[in-house]
Design an enzyme around this catalytic site. Structure first.
Site, PDB file in Angstrom:
ATOM      1  N   LYS A   8       0.840  -1.193   0.000  1.00 25.53           N
ATOM      2  CA  LYS A   8       0.000   0.000   0.000  1.00 25.53           C
ATOM      3  C   LYS A   8       0.883   1.254   0.000  1.00 25.53           C
ATOM      4  O   LYS A   8       0.696   2.163  -0.786  1.00 25.53           O
ATOM      5  CB  LYS A   8      -0.904  -0.051   1.225  1.00 25.53           C
ATOM      6  CG  LYS A   8      -1.880   1.072   1.355  1.00 25.53           C
ATOM      7  CD  LYS A   8      -2.836   0.758   2.504  1.00 25.53           C
ATOM      8  CE  LYS A   8      -3.603   1.991   2.927  1.00 25.53           C
ATOM      9  NZ  LYS A   8      -4.518   1.723   4.042  1.00 25.53           N
ATOM     10  N   GLU A  65      10.570  -4.656   4.560  1.00 27.94           N
ATOM     11  CA  GLU A  65      10.650  -6.051   4.120  1.00 27.94           C
ATOM     12  C   GLU A  65      10.335  -6.167   2.630  1.00 27.94           C
ATOM     13  O   GLU A  65      11.051  -6.828   1.866  1.00 27.94           O
ATOM     14  CB  GLU A  65       9.648  -6.922   4.908  1.00 27.94           C
ATOM     15  CG  GLU A  65       9.972  -7.117   6.372  1.00 27.94           C
ATOM     16  CD  GLU A  65       9.355  -6.045   7.265  1.00 27.94           C
ATOM     17  OE1 GLU A  65       9.044  -4.934   6.748  1.00 27.94           O
ATOM     18  OE2 GLU A  65       9.191  -6.303   8.466  1.00 27.94           O
ATOM     19  N   GLY A 100      -4.962  -2.444   5.327  1.00 31.27           N
ATOM     20  CA  GLY A 100      -4.184  -3.573   4.815  1.00 31.27           C
ATOM     21  C   GLY A 100      -4.866  -4.909   5.062  1.00 31.27           C
ATOM     22  O   GLY A 100      -5.008  -5.740   4.157  1.00 31.27           O
ATOM     23  N   ARG A 101      -5.316  -5.129   6.304  1.00 30.89           N
ATOM     24  CA  ARG A 101      -5.893  -6.444   6.638  1.00 30.89           C
ATOM     25  C   ARG A 101      -7.307  -6.607   6.098  1.00 30.89           C
ATOM     26  O   ARG A 101      -7.930  -7.649   6.302  1.00 30.89           O
ATOM     27  CB  ARG A 101      -5.850  -6.660   8.154  1.00 30.89           C
ATOM     28  CG  ARG A 101      -6.511  -5.558   8.967  1.00 30.89           C
ATOM     29  CD  ARG A 101      -6.139  -5.661  10.438  1.00 30.89           C
ATOM     30  NE  ARG A 101      -6.606  -4.511  11.216  1.00 30.89           N
ATOM     31  CZ  ARG A 101      -5.964  -3.361  11.325  1.00 30.89           C
ATOM     32  NH1 ARG A 101      -4.833  -3.163  10.669  1.00 30.89           N
ATOM     33  NH2 ARG A 101      -6.436  -2.379  12.075  1.00 30.89           N
ATOM     34  N   GLU A 112      -4.809  -7.522  15.067  1.00 31.14           N
ATOM     35  CA  GLU A 112      -4.340  -6.181  14.704  1.00 31.14           C
ATOM     36  C   GLU A 112      -5.508  -5.195  14.831  1.00 31.14           C
ATOM     37  O   GLU A 112      -5.320  -4.032  15.158  1.00 31.14           O
ATOM     38  CB  GLU A 112      -3.796  -6.195  13.276  1.00 31.14           C
ATOM     39  CG  GLU A 112      -2.797  -5.084  13.012  1.00 31.14           C
ATOM     40  CD  GLU A 112      -2.065  -5.288  11.699  1.00 31.14           C
ATOM     41  OE1 GLU A 112      -1.074  -6.024  11.687  1.00 31.14           O
ATOM     42  OE2 GLU A 112      -2.497  -4.717  10.692  1.00 31.14           O
ATOM     43  N   HIS A 161      -5.204 -34.279  17.301  1.00 36.53           N
ATOM     44  CA  HIS A 161      -4.107 -35.134  17.750  1.00 36.53           C
ATOM     45  C   HIS A 161      -2.993 -34.317  18.395  1.00 36.53           C
ATOM     46  O   HIS A 161      -1.892 -34.810  18.580  1.00 36.53           O
ATOM     47  CB  HIS A 161      -3.573 -35.953  16.575  1.00 36.53           C
ATOM     48  CG  HIS A 161      -4.613 -36.883  16.043  1.00 36.53           C
ATOM     49  ND1 HIS A 161      -4.718 -38.191  16.454  1.00 36.53           N
ATOM     50  CD2 HIS A 161      -5.640 -36.667  15.178  1.00 36.53           C
ATOM     51  CE1 HIS A 161      -5.747 -38.763  15.836  1.00 36.53           C
ATOM     52  NE2 HIS A 161      -6.327 -37.841  15.059  1.00 36.53           N
ATOM     53  N   LYS A 195       7.816  -0.851  12.305  1.00 36.91           N
ATOM     54  CA  LYS A 195       8.402  -0.413  11.041  1.00 36.91           C
ATOM     55  C   LYS A 195       9.536   0.585  11.301  1.00 36.91           C
ATOM     56  O   LYS A 195      10.524   0.630  10.579  1.00 36.91           O
ATOM     57  CB  LYS A 195       7.332   0.219  10.140  1.00 36.91           C
ATOM     58  CG  LYS A 195       6.353  -0.797   9.555  1.00 36.91           C
ATOM     59  CD  LYS A 195       5.413  -0.174   8.524  1.00 36.91           C
ATOM     60  CE  LYS A 195       4.447  -1.219   7.978  1.00 36.91           C
ATOM     61  NZ  LYS A 195       3.575  -0.743   6.904  1.00 36.91           N
TER      62      LYS A 195
HETATM   63  C1  G6Q Z   1      -2.587  -4.104   7.980  1.00 35.17           C
HETATM   64  C2  G6Q Z   1      -1.365  -3.449   8.416  1.00 35.17           C
HETATM   65  C3  G6Q Z   1      -0.093  -4.103   7.940  1.00 35.17           C
HETATM   66  C4  G6Q Z   1       0.265  -3.787   6.512  1.00 35.17           C
HETATM   67  C5  G6Q Z   1       1.704  -4.211   6.264  1.00 35.17           C
HETATM   68  C6  G6Q Z   1       2.157  -3.947   4.847  1.00 35.17           C
HETATM   69  O1  G6Q Z   1      -3.697  -3.730   8.250  1.00 35.17           O
HETATM   70  O2  G6Q Z   1      -1.415  -2.117   8.115  1.00 35.17           O
HETATM   71  O3  G6Q Z   1      -0.105  -5.500   8.107  1.00 35.17           O
HETATM   72  O4  G6Q Z   1      -0.603  -4.401   5.626  1.00 35.17           O
HETATM   73  O5  G6Q Z   1       2.530  -3.552   7.178  1.00 35.17           O
HETATM   74  O6  G6Q Z   1       2.059  -2.601   4.522  1.00 35.17           O
HETATM   75  P1  G6Q Z   1       2.220  -2.119   3.047  1.00 35.17           P
HETATM   76  O7  G6Q Z   1       1.128  -2.691   2.221  1.00 35.17           O
HETATM   77  O8  G6Q Z   1       2.174  -0.616   3.086  1.00 35.17           O
HETATM   78  O9  G6Q Z   1       3.562  -2.613   2.561  1.00 35.17           O
END
Ligand code: G6Q
Length: 542
Positions: free
Chosen positions: A208, A214, A270-271, A356, A387, A507
């Site tokens: 996003k 990462e 994001g989620r 989250e 199990h 981050k």
């Molecule tokens: C989700 C969070 C988080 C995010 C990641 C990746 O709700 O905000 O999990 O999706 O940190 O972020 P980017 O899409 O900006 O790389």
């Protein structure tokens, strides 16, 4: 309208009182008193049958929980989300993932602008691209067709696509390989590409913000890997990289043609983004028609959530039950147990969605919530869990409410397998609820000394979700159900389920330490003595 603090809401106080009486009542008694309980406390909507009769509730409990929803302004909060109000108050954003799956005919305003046409424009571009890749019309730099798709992203830009790729594998193009790289640990990337041919590989960089450490590190390594396989021809990047992002300038800076960028909006968290352009890998895998069917499933559940009366509303009932165990029984966790192998990543996906969203300690106006919030969600597919950790759920000292998820039909019918699978899920919820008394154990001829070990107390609550089959539409309904379940819980606690300052902290933190690890000269360290020592030891070991 201002909502009183949790502990000042009459229903909250009444529930506390009510819990004192009910905690001594066994599910055996509740079922004995009402022979219709198993069908009465069940609801069916949007293709999902929810049996919630094996919960430690009575009609009075339900009525008090519904009263709590009302005193918490749940109706108004649902309407505010669907209306596009800026309910993500700490980031001043609207929360409109429901717009991502709205039909073309819907109208959803954000700052006075209808967002539905934009959503469909992106979906159409995604569909056109997905068709070109799937048909082989989109070729790599050397004219070969794309056989491998690697999604690079993390958190919300990874977990949804990974989960969907597993969940909908049956519907996916089997001549193609789909891989996912998220961890900054170099092993993740290395293992994902070790058997791939660069000439046939497409990377989808999903971020996003397009600044996540990462993802940017993995994307840079992917570019190096690609160029190494293409004799360093920089022009190859354009045919082998596309981006999913809200940040066009950063995408261009990376070297990806913004014509090959698929956008989304700051009102998609994001989620909550697996059905936005973040789902591009999913769409390439299953094709645009199945993706549309998945969106229709999401939308069906959205409509149910928005319009069904609360006492027949699946996400509302499940959200209120989660509150009941979390806040009144002190349960710390919820186990999600899908009896469907394709849902093996569903619990991991839910961990982010639930924790989250609701791992918060203050209300939207910054006051302490004053009660426990977000329970820990965890789980594994059945029957494997039986199990391993089910022992603790049956005979341990903790109360662990369970959500069982099962499907009547398997995509892979095989002899007796499905009947055996379903027999297990029904047997588990039955055993958890009713247990086995000492008298029953003795009657089986068990010696006295062994009896206590073989007693099952029962009274362990569960929901059972029964669906027809795990289709794309069913997956959409199921994910939307949990999204709204999370919303209901957050609404009762009056927290902001849509920010994630804990993630933002992570981050920023590592960035401070990176130069201390990489610099050639011994750094001046000003952390605590433990962190300083760990950094020095790492430098001497590496
Ligand atoms: C989700 C969070 C988080 C995010 C990641 C990746 O709700 O905000 O999990 O999706 O940190 O972020 P980017 O899409 O900006 O790389």
């Amino acid at each position: 309208m201002s909502i009183p603090a949790l502990q000042a809401r009459p229903a909250w106080l009444a529930l506390k009182q009510h819990h004192r009486q009910l905690r001594r009542v066994h599910l055996r008694q509740l079922f004995a008193r009402d022979p219709q309980r198993g069908t009465r406390l069940a609801v069916e909507a949007a293709g999902i049958y929810l049996d919630y009769s094996k919960n430690r509730i009575t009609d009075e409990t339900l009525q008090l929980l519904l009263q709590l929803a009302q005193e918490s302004g749940l109706r108004g909060q649902i309407d505010a989300m669907f209306r596009g109000d800026r309910i993500n108050s700490s980031e001043q954003r609207s929360v409109l993932h429901v717009a991502l799956r709205a039909p073309r005919t819907a109208r959803i305003l954000h700052d006075g602008r209808d967002v539905v046409p934009e959503v469909h424009a992106v979906l159409e571009r995604m569909a056109a691209f997905a068709r070109r890749v799937r048909s082989g019309e989109w070729q790599g730099h050397t004219g070969r067709r794309i056989r491998n798709v690697v999604n690079i992203g993390i958190g919300g830009s990874d977990l949804g696509p990974v989960m969907a790729s597993e969940a909908l594998k049956h519907y996916s193009e089997r001549s193609m390989r789909f891989r996912f790289v998220s961890n900054v640990d170099g092993t993740d990337f290395t293992e994902a590409v070790r058997d791939l041919d660069a000439e046939e590989t497409l990377f989808i960089v999903s971020s996003k913000t397009f600044t996540t450490l990462e993802t940017m590190t993995n994307a840079a390594s992917a570019r190096d890997w690609l160029l190494a396989g293409m004799r360093g021809e920089a022009a190859a990047v354009a045919r082998h990289f596309v981006a999913v992002s809200t940040n066009a300038p950063e995408v261009a800076k990376f070297g990806i043609d913004t014509a090959n960028m698929f956008g989304f909006w700051d009102w998609v968290g994001g989620r909550y983004s697996m059905d936005s352009a973040i789902g591009l890998s999913t769409m390439i895998a299953i094709g645009p028609e199945h993706f549309q069917a998945m969106l229709a499933g999401f939308h069906e559940m959205d409509e149910h959530f928005r319009s069904a009366p609360f006492d027949r509303n699946i996400p509302v009932l499940m959200g209120l039950l989660a509150i009941w165990y979390n806040n009144f029984f002190g349960a710390q966790t919820v186990a999600v147990l899908p009896y469907e192998q394709y849902l093996k990543r569903f619990p991991a996906y839910l961990q982010q969605l639930t924790m989250e969203s609701n791992g918060k300690q203050v209300t939207r106006d910054g006051q302490p919530v004053g009660s426990d919030t977000g329970p820990i969600y965890w789980g594994e597919p059945g029957t494997n869990g039986q199990h391993s950790f089910y022992q603790l759920i049956h005979q341990g000292t903790r109360l662990i409410p369970c959500d069982f998820i099962a499907f009547a039909r398997s995509a892979n019918p095989l002899g007796r397998h499905q009947d055996l699978l379903l027999a297990n899920v029904f047997a588990q919820s039955e055993a958890l609820a009713f247990g086995k008394t000492a008298r029953q154990v003795k009657a089986e001829g068990t010696p006295d000394w062994l009896v206590p070990h073989r007693v099952f107390p029962g009274n362990r609550p569960s929901n059972t979700l029964l669906l027809e089959a795990l289709t794309p539409a069913a997956l959409g309904r199921l994910v939307a159900l949990y999204e709204h379940n999370v919303f209901v819980q957050g609404a009762i606690w009056q927290i902001n389920s849509f920010d994630q300052w804990g993630v933002e902290l992570g981050k920023a933190l590592a960035q401070r330490i990176v130069p201390e690890l990489e610099g050639a000269a011994e750094p001046e360290l000003a952390h605590d003595s433990s962190t300083n020592a760990l950094i020095r030891r790492y430098r001497s070991l590496k």
